[in-house]
Scaffold this motif. Structure first.
Motif, PDB file in Angstrom:
ATOM      1  N   ALA A  73      -5.067  -0.370   5.413  1.00 41.03           N
ATOM      2  CA  ALA A  73      -4.623  -0.460   4.029  1.00 41.03           C
ATOM      3  C   ALA A  73      -5.781  -0.638   3.070  1.00 41.03           C
ATOM      4  CB  ALA A  73      -3.634  -1.625   3.864  1.00 41.03           C
ATOM      5  N   CYS A  74      -6.936  -1.030   3.568  1.00 38.26           N
ATOM      6  CA  CYS A  74      -8.071  -1.346   2.699  1.00 38.26           C
ATOM      7  C   CYS A  74      -8.966  -0.154   2.422  1.00 38.26           C
ATOM      8  CB  CYS A  74      -8.890  -2.479   3.301  1.00 38.26           C
ATOM      9  SG  CYS A  74      -7.977  -4.025   3.424  1.00 38.26           S
ATOM     10  N   GLY A  75      -8.714   0.990   3.019  1.00 41.36           N
ATOM     11  CA  GLY A  75      -9.518   2.145   2.685  1.00 41.36           C
ATOM     12  C   GLY A  75      -9.641   3.124   3.828  1.00 41.36           C
ATOM     13  N   PRO A  76     -10.025   4.368   3.533  1.00 40.53           N
ATOM     14  CA  PRO A  76     -10.081   5.407   4.572  1.00 40.53           C
ATOM     15  C   PRO A  76     -11.175   5.174   5.599  1.00 40.53           C
ATOM     16  CG  PRO A  76     -10.942   6.229   2.475  1.00 40.53           C
ATOM     17  CD  PRO A  76     -10.320   4.895   2.195  1.00 40.53           C
ATOM     18  N   ARG A  77     -12.288   4.520   5.210  1.00 49.63           N
ATOM     19  CA  ARG A  77     -13.358   4.313   6.187  1.00 49.63           C
ATOM     20  C   ARG A  77     -12.940   3.294   7.243  1.00 49.63           C
ATOM     21  NH1 ARG A  77     -17.669   7.089   4.806  1.00 49.63           N
ATOM     22  NH2 ARG A  77     -17.931   7.699   2.628  1.00 49.63           N
ATOM     23  N   ILE A  78     -12.280   2.236   6.818  1.00 53.39           N
ATOM     24  CA  ILE A  78     -11.786   1.252   7.783  1.00 53.39           C
ATOM     25  C   ILE A  78     -10.702   1.884   8.653  1.00 53.39           C
ATOM     26  CG2 ILE A  78     -10.603  -0.958   8.024  1.00 53.39           C
ATOM     27  CD1 ILE A  78     -11.945  -1.867   5.480  1.00 53.39           C
ATOM     28  N   ALA A  79      -9.817   2.654   8.027  1.00 52.18           N
ATOM     29  CA  ALA A  79      -8.753   3.308   8.791  1.00 52.18           C
ATOM     30  C   ALA A  79      -9.330   4.278   9.809  1.00 52.18           C
ATOM     31  CB  ALA A  79      -7.808   4.039   7.831  1.00 52.18           C
ATOM     32  N   GLY A  80     -10.399   4.979   9.428  1.00 47.77           N
ATOM     33  CA  GLY A  80     -10.992   5.937  10.352  1.00 47.77           C
ATOM     34  C   GLY A  80     -11.662   5.277  11.538  1.00 47.77           C
ATOM     35  N   ALA A  81     -12.349   4.160  11.302  1.00 48.81           N
ATOM     36  CA  ALA A  81     -13.089   3.504  12.379  1.00 48.81           C
ATOM     37  C   ALA A  81     -12.217   2.613  13.250  1.00 48.81           C
ATOM     38  CB  ALA A  81     -14.235   2.673  11.790  1.00 48.81           C
ATOM     39  N   ALA A  82     -11.022   2.248  12.791  1.00 45.32           N
ATOM     40  CA  ALA A  82     -10.197   1.265  13.504  1.00 45.32           C
ATOM     41  C   ALA A  82      -9.872   1.660  14.941  1.00 45.32           C
ATOM     42  CB  ALA A  82      -8.919   0.993  12.717  1.00 45.32           C
ATOM     43  N   PRO A  83      -9.439   2.906  15.240  1.00 46.18           N
ATOM     44  CA  PRO A  83      -9.127   3.222  16.645  1.00 46.18           C
ATOM     45  C   PRO A  83     -10.328   3.053  17.566  1.00 46.18           C
ATOM     46  CG  PRO A  83      -8.199   4.883  15.173  1.00 46.18           C
ATOM     47  CD  PRO A  83      -9.099   4.036  14.343  1.00 46.18           C
ATOM     48  N   GLY A  84     -11.507   3.472  17.104  1.00 49.43           N
ATOM     49  CA  GLY A  84     -12.689   3.306  17.939  1.00 49.43           C
ATOM     50  C   GLY A  84     -13.029   1.848  18.161  1.00 49.43           C
ATOM     51  N   LEU A  85     -12.884   1.030  17.132  1.00 50.98           N
ATOM     52  CA  LEU A  85     -13.153  -0.400  17.281  1.00 50.98           C
ATOM     53  C   LEU A  85     -12.183  -1.044  18.268  1.00 50.98           C
ATOM     54  CD1 LEU A  85     -13.917  -1.338  13.558  1.00 50.98           C
ATOM     55  CD2 LEU A  85     -15.549  -1.206  15.455  1.00 50.98           C
ATOM     56  N   GLN A  86     -10.933  -0.574  18.258  1.00 49.27           N
ATOM     57  CA  GLN A  86      -9.967  -1.099  19.234  1.00 49.27           C
ATOM     58  C   GLN A  86     -10.485  -0.896  20.659  1.00 49.27           C
ATOM     59  OE1 GLN A  86      -7.106  -2.617  18.424  1.00 49.27           O
ATOM     60  NE2 GLN A  86      -6.062  -1.610  16.713  1.00 49.27           N
ATOM     61  N   LEU A  87     -11.112   0.256  20.886  1.00 45.51           N
ATOM     62  CA  LEU A  87     -11.547   0.584  22.242  1.00 45.51           C
ATOM     63  C   LEU A  87     -12.576  -0.412  22.774  1.00 45.51           C
ATOM     64  CD1 LEU A  87     -11.517   2.499  24.657  1.00 45.51           C
ATOM     65  CD2 LEU A  87     -13.212   3.913  23.482  1.00 45.51           C
ATOM     66  N   PHE A  88     -13.419  -0.960  21.906  1.00 49.27           N
ATOM     67  CA  PHE A  88     -14.467  -1.871  22.390  1.00 49.27           C
ATOM     68  C   PHE A  88     -13.871  -3.185  22.881  1.00 49.27           C
ATOM     69  CE2 PHE A  88     -16.810   1.023  19.632  1.00 49.27           C
ATOM     70  CZ  PHE A  88     -17.796   1.431  20.516  1.00 49.27           C
ATOM     71  N   TYR A  89     -12.854  -3.681  22.202  1.00 52.20           N
ATOM     72  CA  TYR A  89     -12.193  -4.878  22.745  1.00 52.20           C
ATOM     73  C   TYR A  89     -11.474  -4.530  24.041  1.00 52.20           C
ATOM     74  CZ  TYR A  89      -9.176  -8.867  23.383  1.00 52.20           C
ATOM     75  OH  TYR A  89      -8.539  -9.954  23.928  1.00 52.20           O
ATOM     76  N   ILE A  90     -10.839  -3.378  24.072  1.00 46.60           N
ATOM     77  CA  ILE A  90     -10.107  -2.976  25.277  1.00 46.60           C
ATOM     78  C   ILE A  90     -11.041  -2.900  26.480  1.00 46.60           C
ATOM     79  CG2 ILE A  90      -8.879  -1.037  26.334  1.00 46.60           C
ATOM     80  CD1 ILE A  90      -7.665  -0.470  23.563  1.00 46.60           C
ATOM     81  N   LEU A  91     -12.194  -2.271  26.302  1.00 44.32           N
ATOM     82  CA  LEU A  91     -13.147  -2.159  27.409  1.00 44.32           C
ATOM     83  C   LEU A  91     -13.601  -3.527  27.902  1.00 44.32           C
ATOM     84  CD1 LEU A  91     -15.501   0.765  26.307  1.00 44.32           C
ATOM     85  CD2 LEU A  91     -14.103   0.696  28.376  1.00 44.32           C
ATOM     86  N   ALA A  92     -13.890  -4.424  26.954  1.00 46.01           N
ATOM     87  CA  ALA A  92     -14.505  -5.697  27.323  1.00 46.01           C
ATOM     88  C   ALA A  92     -13.527  -6.715  27.879  1.00 46.01           C
ATOM     89  CB  ALA A  92     -15.216  -6.292  26.109  1.00 46.01           C
ATOM     90  N   CYS A  93     -12.243  -6.594  27.552  1.00 34.94           N
ATOM     91  CA  CYS A  93     -11.294  -7.660  27.923  1.00 34.94           C
ATOM     92  C   CYS A  93     -10.720  -7.501  29.322  1.00 34.94           C
ATOM     93  CB  CYS A  93     -10.168  -7.745  26.892  1.00 34.94           C
ATOM     94  SG  CYS A  93      -8.926  -6.445  27.021  1.00 34.94           S
ATOM     95  N   PHE A  94     -11.141  -6.464  30.066  1.00 36.41           N
ATOM     96  CA  PHE A  94     -10.620  -6.277  31.417  1.00 36.41           C
ATOM     97  C   PHE A  94     -11.561  -6.895  32.450  1.00 36.41           C
ATOM     98  CE2 PHE A  94      -7.666  -3.274  29.616  1.00 36.41           C
ATOM     99  CZ  PHE A  94      -6.579  -3.373  30.479  1.00 36.41           C
ATOM    100  N   PRO A  95     -10.987  -7.333  33.579  1.00 35.31           N
ATOM    101  CA  PRO A  95     -11.826  -7.850  34.663  1.00 35.31           C
ATOM    102  C   PRO A  95     -12.781  -6.744  35.152  1.00 35.31           C
ATOM    103  CG  PRO A  95      -9.512  -8.383  35.007  1.00 35.31           C
ATOM    104  CD  PRO A  95      -9.571  -7.394  33.895  1.00 35.31           C
ATOM    105  N   PRO A  96     -13.865  -7.131  35.813  1.00 29.97           N
ATOM    106  CA  PRO A  96     -14.168  -8.512  36.209  1.00 29.97           C
ATOM    107  C   PRO A  96     -14.728  -9.331  35.050  1.00 29.97           C
ATOM    108  CG  PRO A  96     -15.911  -7.047  36.932  1.00 29.97           C
ATOM    109  CD  PRO A  96     -14.840  -6.172  36.360  1.00 29.97           C
ATOM    110  N   TYR A  97     -14.468 -10.632  35.113  1.00 26.25           N
ATOM    111  CA  TYR A  97     -14.975 -11.560  34.105  1.00 26.25           C
ATOM    112  C   TYR A  97     -16.440 -11.831  34.418  1.00 26.25           C
ATOM    113  CZ  TYR A  97     -15.672 -15.948  31.572  1.00 26.25           C
ATOM    114  OH  TYR A  97     -16.166 -16.925  30.752  1.00 26.25           O
ATOM    115  N   GLU A  98     -17.320 -11.177  33.698  1.00 23.12           N
ATOM    116  CA  GLU A  98     -18.754 -11.273  33.964  1.00 23.12           C
ATOM    117  C   GLU A  98     -19.509 -11.456  32.654  1.00 23.12           C
ATOM    118  OE1 GLU A  98     -19.750  -7.739  36.071  1.00 23.12           O
ATOM    119  OE2 GLU A  98     -18.955  -8.452  37.980  1.00 23.12           O
TER     120      GLU A  98
END
Length: 736
Positions: free
Chosen positions: A106-131
């Protein structure tokens, strides 16, 4: 054919950027430095920002966006690494991160454009193994991948930059300046000029722009540019109306004001092209400010009585001048101006004195309602990702992040569209898994084969995938991940099986969320949003007409200091000068309705009955109501006005307001309203200085009535309604 080739070339360039950035970091990290964790993040960073995220702009603009997004991605990697300690902490983090990033659109097209990619970084990091010890490798891989992608975007086959929106506005203003001068010189109707003006106005619609080029951000610059563009469209429509009719002989006041409009448009266009505001902070219109010319015009209208046709024409010229003033002021604000808003309705430019944090907070607060499609999409996305993380963690799925990636990439705003994407993705993944299994069986453990295949595989996948849809995208991406992961660790054909299971699991979760959470998307929400807008606008119609004739609650009007126009507040402002509750409510409902309409246009075509309704005309009605509330009450009332005239104004406004309330129910037979004109025998008894403001109100009410009729479905046997914006004011509000 040409458009298809252009799209393929553009997609091919993006595929080359991602492939080059990945190869430059992935091969050294894996084969030279033996850092597989860093290699994974080098692999997925260009994919996240280059493929998964539709970053706006071209070349250096996208490179700058990537570099700005890398620190945020690093924070998400750290957060995901810490919360990977257990399934429930990771799920809670996924819920919060998923909602925050999706709602940030809602805050602008640049944030909206980058949001899916940013989601991926949390997704990658939050899976095991816990290292946690691998965090430095993860951050280095992210930084290297982001740097290589930014470099590739900036120097490797750069896209031709899109002309900025301010340049488009400047081109339209140049045309408006020529048209205004032509109307002064014209001797008769000029339908060719009117057609050119209408076409130029349509080109300024945000729907004609790439998503990233639209000034939809929460900041002052984007708000001002959007307001300038909308006011320019209205100006073009009003000039088209003037060009389409014969001029009134001897109307020197209108001619002088039109010359001022032409000069103001030309100088505003020049300022927009320069990209910086004048030192004086104002764009001059000849020897006088345009507001001074408007003030002189108002005084001249208060003189000798004029024929009815001349009064209507003068009202249109005045409205065009008001649009030109709005364009000039909004353009100055967009270029960094902070000057006083001399004589202008402050509530119309409420954002001018606000800071970025305040403007962002206003945008966020306005969308924190279950009726906002932005809120709905964010909540649906967050719940889907959190549920996927819970399922993947509970079942201990191999490569479980693919489950979340499927939810992220296949989710749509309607259940029907999600089901269509899921079906195609399932078929594509099945075919890709079969091909990947054959590849793994054939190549065995030879990493050299996979290394040789990765680059051409990525080029093909990232070129054909976006063009071919979910089936091609998922199938080819399955081959990409198979060739990449086969280099990181020994694999068997079971990798293809895991990929298929994960994608099907994520598809099922995404489809379930689509069925349970707002399954109809904006097609269901748009009726409620438009109804709320109409119900909020109806009282404002009555209040505005009352403020003109009675002066109730109005501020000082007429000419202010330095000869500038001072718009009476009427019922549009409260005692402290802030927007009145009615204006605030109508503006809020307009924003919600605009967001619903924007999403509605991206969804599959509705049925024929729904398609016959012109939702844009409903938005125009709300916009026009606000513009009238801002500008029409220019006096402290009309002393000496005959009672029957006040009664006419009250009854005509009530007729339009009642029709607006009826339209909010969307009756099947539509709404037909014809506000009664000011009776000639009554007009003869109106003092000459008061007749012109009454004409302004009458023309405004007629325009509102046309909006209501255009927004209604056609009667049986009629052709579908065709709404034209070449009327008294434009189809879009000059609000941002």
């Amino acid at each position: 054919m040409a458009e298809g080739l252009s799209a393929m070339a553009r997609t091919g360039r993006h595929a080359a950027h991602v492939t080059a950035a990945t190869a430059a970091g992935f091969y050294p990290a894996l084969h030279l430095l033996d850092r597989p964790v860093a290699g994974i993040y080098v692999l997925f960073t260009p994919i996240a920002f280059g493929i998964l995220s539709p970053l706006p702009g071209a070349g250096r603009e996208r490179a700058a966006t990537v570099l700005r997004a890398v620190p945020a991605a690093a924070v998400l990697v750290v957060l995901g690494t810490v919360l990977a300690v257990g399934t429930w902490p990771a799920v809670a983090g996924m819920l919060a991160v998923g909602f925050a990033l999706a709602f940030g659109s809602a805050c602008g097209p640049r944030i909206a454009g980058a949001a899916p990619g940013l989601q991926l970084f949390y997704i990658l990091a939050c899976f095991p193994p816990y290292e946690p010890g691998t965090l430095p490798q993860r951050l280095v891989g992210l930084a290297v991948g982001g740097a290589f992608l930014a470099l590739a975007e900036a120097v490797l086959f750069p896209d031709a930059p899109e002309p900025p929106y301010r340049t488009r506005i400047a081109d339209a203003l140049d045309l408006a300046a020529r048209a205004a001068s032509g109307v002064v010189r014209g001797e008769g109707p000029d339908p060719e000029t009117a057609a050119r003006l209408g076409a130029a106005g349509r080109e300024l619609r945000l729907s004609r722009l790439p998503a990233g080029a639209r000034p939809t951000g929460a900041g002052r610059t984007d708000r001002a540019l959007a307001q300038a563009g909308a006011a320019t469209r209205r100006l073009l429509d009003q000039l088209a109306l003037l060009a389409g009719h014969a001029p009134a002989p001897g109307d020197t006041a209108s001619a002088e004001l039109l010359r001022g409009i032409a000069a103001s448009c030309a100088e505003t266009a020049a300022a927009l092209r320069r990209g910086r505001r004048r030192r004086a902070g104002r764009v001059l219109a000849g020897p006088q400010l345009l507001e001074e010319l408007v003030a002189d015009f108002l005084k001249s209208r208060a003189g000798a009585p004029a024929p009815r046709a001349v009064l209507v024409r003068r009202s249109t010229v005045l409205t065009a001048a008001v649009s030109a003033v709005t364009v000039r002021t909004a353009a100055s604000l967009a270029l960094g101006g902070r000057e006083r808003l001399y004589g202008l309705p402050r509530e119309q430019f409420w954002y001018a004195a606000e800071g970025p944090a305040r403007l962002t907070a206003v945008r966020i607060r306005g969308n924190l309602t279950r009726r906002s499609v932005v809120f709905q999409n964010a909540l649906r996305t967050a719940l889907g990702l959190a549920l996927a993380r819970l399922v993947a963690g509970s079942l201990d799925l191999s490569h479980g992040f693919w489950v979340l990636l499927a939810v992220l990439t296949l989710g749509r705003t309607t259940a029907g569209a999600t089901w269509s994407a899921v079906r195609a993705a399932a078929a594509g993944t099945l075919a890709g898994a079969f091909a990947a299994g054959l590849l793994i069986v054939g190549a065995g453990g030879s990493s050299a084969v996979y290394a040789a295949l990765l680059v051409p595989m990525m080029l093909v996948a990232f070129t054909l995938g976006p063009l071919g849809g979910p089936a091609w995208g998922q199938g080819l991406f399955t081959l990409v991940v198979a060739t990449a992961f086969a280099q990181i660790a020994p694999v068997t054909w079971r990798l293809a099986e895991a990929r298929l299971v994960d994608v099907l699991t994520g598809s099922a979760i995404g489809l379930l969320c689509g069925l349970l959470a707002w399954p109809a998307g904006a097609r269901a929400e748009i009726r409620y949003a438009m109804s709320g807008l109409l119900r909020a606008a109806a009282p404002l119609v009555r209040a505005t007409a009352t403020a003109v004739t009675e002066g109730a609650g109005s501020g000082k009007g007429g000419a202010g200091e330095n000869g500038t126009v001072r718009s009476g507040a009427g019922r549009s402002t409260a005692a402290d000068g802030s927007p009145s509750p009615g204006v605030r409510l109508t503006l809020h409902r307009l924003r919600i309705a605009e967001a619903a309409y924007a999403q509605y246009r991206t969804e599959p075509a509705p049925d024929a009955a729904e398609a016959a309704r012109d939702w844009l005309a409903v938005l125009d009605h709300g916009s026009r109501t606000l513009v009238g509330a801002y500008w029409l009450p220019r006096t402290d009332g009309m002393p000496g006005l005959p009672p029957e005239v006040r009664r006419w104004a009250r009854e005509a406004a009530e007729e339009v307001a009642a029709a607006t309330v009826r339209a909010a129910g969307f009756p099947s037979d539509g709404v037909r309203v014809r506000p009664a004109p000011l009776p000639p025998e009554v007009a003869e008894r109106v003092p000459a200085p008061l007749l012109a403001p009454l004409t302004d109100v009458e023309v405004w009410l007629r325009a509102l009535a046309r909006d209501l009729e255009a927004g209604s479905p056609p009667e049986p046997g009629d052709q579908p309604a065709r709404y034209t914006t070449a009327s008294h004011s434009s189809a879009s509000a000059d609000l941002a």
